[in-house]
Design an enzyme around this catalytic site. Structure first.
Site: not given
Ligand code: X8Z
Ligand code: ZN
Length: 617
Positions: A356-357, A414, A514, A524
């Protein structure tokens, strides 16, 4: 790491880092506790001394924790898990101890800076442990185990092929075979079943920790981090969601109708919630991948960024360099050499990593990195901008004192990279040589629809995750109803449903990073509102006169300088003041979203009317 909020940056890592603490059996900490134990009323000088020493100690632990966690996420083994849990235990214990002590100074007439620092020390924990060291150790271990279960998760097909999360996500994004989609959707969710007892215990322990700190529940603590009362914050969310809900319902109605045409009544009914496996994403959170299925014939812009990247020979590194170049064009310094040496860009084949990034700031100064298993797609090109947004924010506030090294609120962190990515317009793609011809205005509906499938579709998802978690934390949702309540909220907010029977042996929330990662998710949702406010304001600064969805701030140093002024503030001021620096307004407001998508909303309503669709679910 740092205080909970900072950790945010790093999406994943953050969760753990933020963790705060209970007493550790560490000698230094116990001594500190004694020094600070007053029976008499504390003085202002003592309060300041406490804040300074807490800040220094947390800053030091954060570096240790970031390193342990970086190694764990890049190399998941039992040993790295144990080491990272050990540091997390110390970090949590220390933060809880400081949060507890901070309360003693709450009534003193301190200056604004110290008052704010004290308040952040009290309320910034995301996973507070109880004061009992055994429980603290247990919580740190559970948290690390949950992360590992997600990172190691795989689904194996009958032919023996075992795929990781990004590989399964690629199938969800590309396939239009409902049977395969269902298999992958269901298969991935098997990884979450063993998380259920761990999660349940994690909630129990962290709730106890929150109560020790004087909060009613962990829900109240999580909602206390927005410079307003927790209930006011919940009401703000309802207000913002109320603004975008009609647009979401029009989009949902249109997409359901088109999917019904494609798959037939047996797969997608004309009415009711949409089955969650058909929206081009493992969690039905962004729907851009079904664009080709639902796109209008006469307004399709006729290009696909994934294909353009391939045609122009973009590999993972070139994608990151191109994103860096956007920030450089706004006047930001290039990324340091260590970013390129130390980041992870490509999924290693020989070991388990958390794919996960995430974006990291190892030393709270210059050692910024991303960790991401990049796929060469338009989607990941956007995610790269998202992650770099975190890194540029981190670097911009590096001169702030440690406690303020964070975003104005977690939604700001974010929103930055996403704001930049809103400027990836056809004319920008032409400027950087990816696109030959900018489509004319008659293709705007196609472009707006693609954008809405990602951004507007995301909003109810961004909201519902913590609506579920907050109810879990407050006890309104009990463990025996975890999954049932999850799907009720999925239906209520998103109008989607499980494509197959689920029951309480399942733990579908755990299949979303998450939740096992313990990263708050409302950020987000906020980011999806804020990025449109920022984009509009920066386009105004850049002198844009056309429609805001065609504006790119690429190359505009004035817009970059304004953005930087806000980023440099970190968390030193309440977020409304940071918001005002860029937008001139102190309120989060979804009207920028509605303005951006106004032509699409009109078009969607016409389509739905012409097809005689009954909207809602
Ligand atoms: O988790 C993230 C990022 C890292 S903070 C890639 N995002 C959420 C997800 O992937 O669920 C970005 C958009 C929503
Ligand atoms: Zn992020």
């Amino acid at each position: 790491m740092m205080l909970p909020s900072k950790l945010t940056l790093v999406s994943a890592a953050i969760a753990l880092s933020l963790v705060s603490t209970a007493c550790s059996n560490n000698k230094e900490n116990s001594d500190q506790g004694q020094i600070e134990n007053h029976s008499e009323k504390p003085t202002i000088a003592e309060a300041k001394a406490f804040i300074n020493s807490a800040e220094a100690e947390l800053a030091a632990i954060s570096i240790e924790q970031n390193r342990a966690e970086w190694i764990y996420s890049n190399f998941i083994t039992d040993d790295t898990a144990a080491l990272s849990a050990k540091v997390a235990e110390k970090q949590i214990a220390t933060s809880v101890q400081f949060a507890t002590q901070a309360a003693q100074y709450a009534e003193l007439p301190l200056d604004e800076v110290n008052k704010r620092k004290l308040n952040i020390l009290r309320s910034s924990l995301v996973l507070p442990a109880p004061l009992d060291p055994a429980k603290n150790a247990e919580l740190a271990k559970i948290s690390s185990e949950l992360n590992g279960l997600y990172g190691k998760g795989k689904y194996c097909f009958e032919d023996g092929r075992c795929l990781t999360q990004p590989e399964l996500s690629a199938i969800m994004g590309e396939s239009a075979d409902p049977a395969l989609l269902l298999e992958v959707w269901q298969g991935w969710r098997e990884i979450a079943k063993p998380m259920r007892p761990l999660f349940e215990r994690e909630v129990e322990l962290a709730n106890e920790g929150a109560k020790d700190l004087g909060y009613a529940t962990l829900s109240e603590l999580w909602r206390s981090q927005y410079d307003m009362q927790p209930d006011e914050f919940s009401a703000e969310l309802d207000r913002l969601w109320g603004q975008v809900q009609p647009l979401y319902e029009s989009l949902h109605c249109y997409v359901r109708g088109e999917l019904n045409q494609k798959y037939g009544d047996n797969v997608v009914a004309e009415q009711g919630p949409i089955p969650a496996h058909l929206l081009g994403n493992m969690w039905a959170q962004q729907w851009g991948n079904v664009y080709n299925t639902v796109a209008p014939d006469n307004a399709d812009p006729g290009y696909d960024v994934t294909e353009l990247l391939a045609q122009h020979g973009y590999d993972e590194i070139k994608m990151v360099q191109q994103a860096e170049q956007f920030f450089s064009s706004l006047g930001f310094e290039p990324l340091p050499e260590t970013f390129w040496q130390r980041s992870l860009f490509v999924q290693p084949q020989d070991r388990d990593v958390v794919c996960h990034a995430s974006a990291w700031d190892l030393d709270n100064l210059d050692d910024i990195r991303i960790k991401m298993c990049i796929q060469k797609t338009a989607e990941d090109f956007t995610v790269i901008h998202h992650e770099l947004g975190h890194n540029y924010y981190q670097r911009a506030y590096k001169s702030q004192p440690f406690i303020f090294k964070n975003s104005a609120n977690d939604g700001f962190h974010e929103a930055i990279g996403d704001t930049i990515a809103l400027s990836i317009t056809p004319s920008y793609l032409k400027q950087i040589g990816l696109l030959d011809e900018v489509p004319d205005a008659s293709k705007d509906i196609g472009l707006l629809l693609k954008q809405a499938l990602d951004k507007v579709a995301f909003m109810p998802f961004g909201l519902m995750i913590d609506q579920w978690r907050w109810k879990v934390f407050s006890g309104e949702i009990q463990p025996q109803d975890y999954n049932k309540a999850w799907w009720e909220l999925r239906q209520k907010y998103q109008g989607v449903m499980a494509p197959t029977e689920r029951n309480e042996t399942d733990f579908d929330p755990g299949a979303k990073y998450h939740v096992p990662g313990n990263v708050p998710y409302t950020r987000y949702f906020l980011a999806h509102i804020l990025q449109f406010q920022f984009h509009k304001a920066l386009c105004d600064i850049a002198g844009n006169e056309g429609p805001v969805h065609r504006c790119s701030i690429y190359g505009n140093e004035q817009a970059g300088a304004k953005l930087n002024t806000m980023l440099e503030m970190g968390q030193s001021q309440p977020w409304p003041q940071a918001l005002a620096v860029v937008t001139g307004k102190e309120q989060m407001d979804a009207s920028a979203v509605l303005d951006y998508f106004a032509p699409l909303q009109t078009w969607l309503d016409e389509q739905n009317q012409n097809a005689n669709r009954q909207c809602g679910w």
